[in-house]
Every structure is written in C-alpha cells, then in structure tokens.
Design a protein around this motif. Structure first.
Motif, PDB file in Angstrom:
ATOM      1  N   PHE A  94       0.798  -1.216   0.000  1.00  0.00           N
ATOM      2  CA  PHE A  94       0.000   0.000   0.000  1.00  0.00           C
ATOM      3  C   PHE A  94       0.839   1.280   0.000  1.00  0.00           C
ATOM      4  N   PHE A  95       2.152   1.162   0.202  1.00  0.00           N
ATOM      5  CA  PHE A  95       2.987   2.357   0.253  1.00  0.00           C
ATOM      6  C   PHE A  95       2.854   3.181  -1.020  1.00  0.00           C
ATOM      7  N   ASP A  96       3.023   2.522  -2.166  1.00  0.00           N
ATOM      8  CA  ASP A  96       2.965   3.243  -3.432  1.00  0.00           C
ATOM      9  C   ASP A  96       1.541   3.627  -3.809  1.00  0.00           C
ATOM     10  N   GLU A 102      -2.083  10.234  -2.896  1.00  0.00           N
ATOM     11  CA  GLU A 102      -1.743  11.524  -2.275  1.00  0.00           C
ATOM     12  C   GLU A 102      -1.305  12.541  -3.325  1.00  0.00           C
ATOM     13  N   ALA A 103      -0.497  12.100  -4.289  1.00  0.00           N
ATOM     14  CA  ALA A 103      -0.031  13.012  -5.342  1.00  0.00           C
ATOM     15  C   ALA A 103      -1.203  13.554  -6.146  1.00  0.00           C
ATOM     16  N   ALA A 104      -2.149  12.668  -6.501  1.00  0.00           N
ATOM     17  CA  ALA A 104      -3.307  13.101  -7.287  1.00  0.00           C
ATOM     18  C   ALA A 104      -4.200  14.034  -6.482  1.00  0.00           C
ATOM     19  N   ALA A 105      -4.382  13.725  -5.197  1.00  0.00           N
ATOM     20  CA  ALA A 105      -5.227  14.570  -4.348  1.00  0.00           C
ATOM     21  C   ALA A 105      -4.608  15.951  -4.161  1.00  0.00           C
ATOM     22  N   THR A 111      -7.061  17.443   0.458  1.00  0.00           N
ATOM     23  CA  THR A 111      -6.328  16.825   1.552  1.00  0.00           C
ATOM     24  C   THR A 111      -6.764  15.374   1.669  1.00  0.00           C
ATOM     25  N   LEU A 112      -5.784  14.475   1.808  1.00  0.00           N
ATOM     26  CA  LEU A 112      -6.074  13.050   1.903  1.00  0.00           C
ATOM     27  C   LEU A 112      -6.061  12.606   3.355  1.00  0.00           C
ATOM     28  N   ASP A 309      -2.756   6.678  -8.215  1.00  0.00           N
ATOM     29  CA  ASP A 309      -2.856   7.977  -8.871  1.00  0.00           C
ATOM     30  C   ASP A 309      -4.072   8.035  -9.791  1.00  0.00           C
ATOM     31  N   HIS A 310      -4.217   7.037 -10.656  1.00  0.00           N
ATOM     32  CA  HIS A 310      -5.316   7.031 -11.627  1.00  0.00           C
ATOM     33  C   HIS A 310      -6.670   6.911 -10.935  1.00  0.00           C
ATOM     34  N   ALA A 311      -6.736   6.056  -9.919  1.00  0.00           N
ATOM     35  CA  ALA A 311      -8.008   5.866  -9.213  1.00  0.00           C
ATOM     36  C   ALA A 311      -8.433   7.150  -8.502  1.00  0.00           C
TER      37      ALA A 311
END
Length: 346
Positions: A94-96, A102-105, A111-112, A309-311
C-alpha cells in the motif's frame, strides 16, 4: 523582490494574532482585497493573479490564519477532503498506492485522510461509513467488504475502488493477466510441470482473480496446478504455508503476494530446502524489499503507484461532475526475474 515588499508591509512573522480570532475579513483588510478574493486564492489556487495570491497568502501567514475545511463546506457542500481506506497499513503493497493517491489529491487541491481495516471486513465498512461523513469522496484500496456494502457507500457519495472490480462502481484494476502469463511461460521454460498456488485472504477479490487466471494459464501450458488453503497476506502467513507447499510435491510455487513469498522462502530455507535448486518461488506486486531476500525474489510487478494515482484522479473527476473512463488507463503487470526461480528439480 515583490514577495519581500509584501511581507514587510504586513509586519514580521512574530507579530501574529491567534488563529481562532482571525477571520477571512481580517486577511482581506490586511491584503487590501475583497473577502471573496481571499476565498478564491486560498481555496482554489490559480483563480486570481499570482501577485494577488502571494499577497493574500503573506497576509494569511502573518495573521496565522488557517482555512477551516468544515466551515468552508457549509456554503459549498464540499470539504476538499478525500478519504482512502486500506486493509493493512503495515503492508508495503500500500505504500505506493498511498503515494499515488496523495499526489493526485494534492495536485487537485485536496487533503487526503487515511484509515485501515486491519484485514476485517466489518471494521472496514464501519470505518468507511464514519469517514464518509467528512469527505467529498472515498477511495477503497483492495477492500475486503462485500460488493453490496461498497455499492451502499457509493450511493451516498462518490466512491472508487482500486485492485477490485465492482459493478456500477468506478473500479481501477491492473491487468494481472499479462504478468501471470509471463510467469507461467517462465516456469514452463525451466521445465516445471507441477506448480502450487498459495492464495491470500478468502475475502480478497484479487486473490481469487489471480488464482483463476493462474489456473487458466497453467491449463493452457499443460502444467498441473495445486491450489492450497488461503493464508494471511503476511510473512507469517507465508511461513504457515511451508509444510503444505513441501507436501504438494510441486517444483515451483506462486504466492498471492510478495510478503507470503518472503515468509515461505524463509521457512523453507530454515528447513534445509534450497531455493531455487529444490523449489522455485514467485511472488506478486514487487514491493519495496522484494529484492532484499537471498536469493532475490522473482515477482510479478504491479503498477501500484499508478493505480493509486489514476483511481484518485478518476474519483476527483467524479466529485467535480466530470467523467473519466478507467478503461483508458494502461496498468499492465510484468514479470521481474530474479534469483528465486530456476530449472525444475529432477
């Protein structure tokens, strides 16, 4: 130079006012703009000129003003907070996923917030329900709850799922078929004709999916597949499967994930079984540390960060009323060959 002038005009960082007593009107007065301009600058960056935004942020920093997402939600109905639920925060898989989400948010101004279910479907649904009250949308990563529970959540607010397919719910699933096909061809080329599969949790959709595709590819390649009992997706779970793997008389074993594969390798080596001389081992996901084992683990690499990211991007598009088709994402898996696989034992 413009930034320095703005800070000087507002005083030094030490001359602050307690944030509880500061309002958007105080920031507007100090910055010399309308309150609505402050709101646009702080809540939706890019909606005002860069110079004005810098001036407003400098004023907000000087006054120690913090945006209250709950207060902001009152007129808009949105908090700019998005949730992520994972089944086990200690699992490196789950790390990646988290980093990608987080990057997409962050890039979208959200805020995630994160919670975990500790591999419990009941806790997962309970915590997701609680989280859903405070977020604009929710991403479920490899969820354990039922399709009906996920659908019930999606009826309340936008929900997306990664690593699982749920009808009528936005789902982002990597193409595991390609990586599994490569793994089976790799083992077949080394003379393996009997393979054991160690499944993950019984509640895991992905564990079943990988097992089904592995069975199909083995049948096509004329390889006998022995499916063992499910185990926890952990190192301890892998260790617990070692006796069954040994007794299966398979010359190679495919584990549901890398943690199971690593635990299995540890237990087998401790009992005198050589890897890959006596048995080959293949994992799944290519988590951080998969190449730290001795020998390094052969595994099917899954695009975990891209999936997160995509999700998340698709979920936020749905939150804002846009539409993104998950079918357009290229999330292929591929085999990474290392030292844990070799010729079948004779």
């Amino acid at each position: 130079m413009a930034d320095d002038t703005a800070v000087d005009a507002f005083g030094t960082p030490g001359d602050t006012v307690p944030s509880e007593s500061v309002t958007i009107y105080d920031v507007a007065k100090l910055a010399g703009v309308n309150p609505s301009t402050v709101s646009r600058a702080l809540n939706r960056p890019g909606r005002v000129s860069a110079a004005t935004e810098r001036r407003i942020r400098a004023a907000a920093e000087t006054l120690n003003y913090q945006v209250n997402p709950m207060a902001r939600a009152l007129p808009t109905g949105r908090t700019s907070i998005v949730g992520l639920v994972v089944s086990d925060i200690t699992n490196p898989v789950f790390f990646d996923v988290i980093r990608g989400a987080e990057a997409a948010a962050t890039s979208a101004g959200y805020t995630l917030v994160l919670t975990e279910s500790e591999e419990s479907d009941e806790r997962e649904y309970e915590r997701a329900q609680r989280m859903l009250r405070m977020v604009d949308g929710m991403l479920l990563a490899t969820p354990r709850m039922s399709d009906e529970q996920i659908t019930a959540l999606a009826r309340q607010k936008p929900v997306a799922v990664v690593n699982r397919l749920v009808d009528d719910v936005l789902s982002v699933v990597p193409d595991v078929q390609q990586g599994i096909a490569e793994a089976v061809r790799h083992l077949r080329s080394h003379g393996h004709s009997r393979i054991a599969y160690v499944p993950g949790p019984a509640l895991s959709w992905m564990a079943r999916r990988r097992g089904e595709l592995l069975a199909q590819r083995c049948e096509w390649a004329h390889i006998e597949l022995v499916t063992l009992d499910p185990v926890a997706p952990t190192v301890a779970g892998g260790r617990s499967a070692a006796v069954a793997v040994r007794d299966s008389e398979a010359t190679a074993v495919f584990a549901y994930n890398d943690l199971i594969a690593i635990g299995l390798m540890q237990e087998l080596v401790e009992t005198g079984i050589r890897i890959p001389t006596d048995i080959s081992v293949v994992g799944f996901d290519d988590i951080f540390g998969a190449d730290f084992t001795s020998p390094a683990l052969t595994t099917v690499k899954s695009p975990l960060r891209e999936g997160g990211d995509h999700a998340m991007a698709a979920l936020l598009a749905r939150v804002t009323g846009a539409e993104i088709s998950a079918d357009g994402f290229d999330l292929a898996t591929t085999l990474v060959v290392r030292g844990s696989t070799g010729p079948a034992a004779r």
